[in-house]
Write an enzyme that holds these catalytic residues in place. Sequence first.
Site, PDB file in Angstrom:
ATOM      1  N   HIS A  64      59.354 -89.988 -20.573  1.00  0.00           N
ATOM      2  CA  HIS A  64      59.080 -88.598 -20.938  1.00  0.00           C
ATOM      3  C   HIS A  64      59.360 -87.643 -19.785  1.00  0.00           C
ATOM      4  O   HIS A  64      59.484 -88.051 -18.639  1.00  0.00           O
ATOM      5  CB  HIS A  64      57.653 -88.434 -21.467  1.00  0.00           C
TER       6      HIS A  64
ATOM      7  N   HIS B 178      58.290 -83.756 -18.036  1.00  0.00           N
ATOM      8  CA  HIS B 178      57.338 -82.649 -17.900  1.00  0.00           C
ATOM      9  C   HIS B 178      58.024 -81.502 -17.170  1.00  0.00           C
ATOM     10  O   HIS B 178      58.649 -81.720 -16.130  1.00  0.00           O
ATOM     11  CB  HIS B 178      56.130 -83.052 -17.047  1.00  0.00           C
TER      12      HIS B 178
ATOM     13  N   TYR C 117      49.418 -82.078 -11.867  1.00  0.00           N
ATOM     14  CA  TYR C 117      49.543 -83.066 -12.937  1.00  0.00           C
ATOM     15  C   TYR C 117      51.005 -83.493 -13.112  1.00  0.00           C
ATOM     16  O   TYR C 117      51.308 -84.684 -13.208  1.00  0.00           O
ATOM     17  CB  TYR C 117      48.988 -82.493 -14.241  1.00  0.00           C
TER      18      TYR C 117
ATOM     19  N   GLN D 254      53.134 -87.522 -12.185  1.00  0.00           N
ATOM     20  CA  GLN D 254      53.651 -88.362 -13.271  1.00  0.00           C
ATOM     21  C   GLN D 254      54.222 -89.678 -12.776  1.00  0.00           C
ATOM     22  O   GLN D 254      54.123 -90.683 -13.442  1.00  0.00           O
ATOM     23  CB  GLN D 254      54.689 -87.600 -14.091  1.00  0.00           C
TER      24      GLN D 254
END
Length: 132
Positions: free
Chosen positions: A60, A62, A125, A129
């Site tokens: 994924h 971000h 945050y 990751q």
Amino acid sequence: MKEKHVRGYVYSIQYHIVWCVKYRKKILKNGIESTLKTKLKQIALEHKFDILEMECDKDHVHLLIDCSPQHYIPNIIKALKGVSARYLFKEHPEMKEILWGGSIWNPSYYVSTVSDTTEEQIKRYIQSQKEM
């Protein structure tokens, strides 16, 4: 958050965006991740928005972006996912063996607005990751 002043108005618009690889395949590593990050920066430049923070895990992506009121978030995401998918398949044809059907990305995504009080928390945050 830094406010931007333009003729007639002042704004500060930031979004936290997340999307996943189709079937959550863990392909965003080594050269593929590097190619993706370079392409996402180029797309942002072409569409006149800023990527303030970016990180990938193996399945994924971000982003923390800063954009103007003229930007429409579905169009930003369409550009990021669509252009990057075509480019990744071209630069890394080996991905076609793992992801058949011409799709790299899951069609859904997550987006949230960012405020003064949450910006630093979201940046940390995103940066974390790789550590998770």
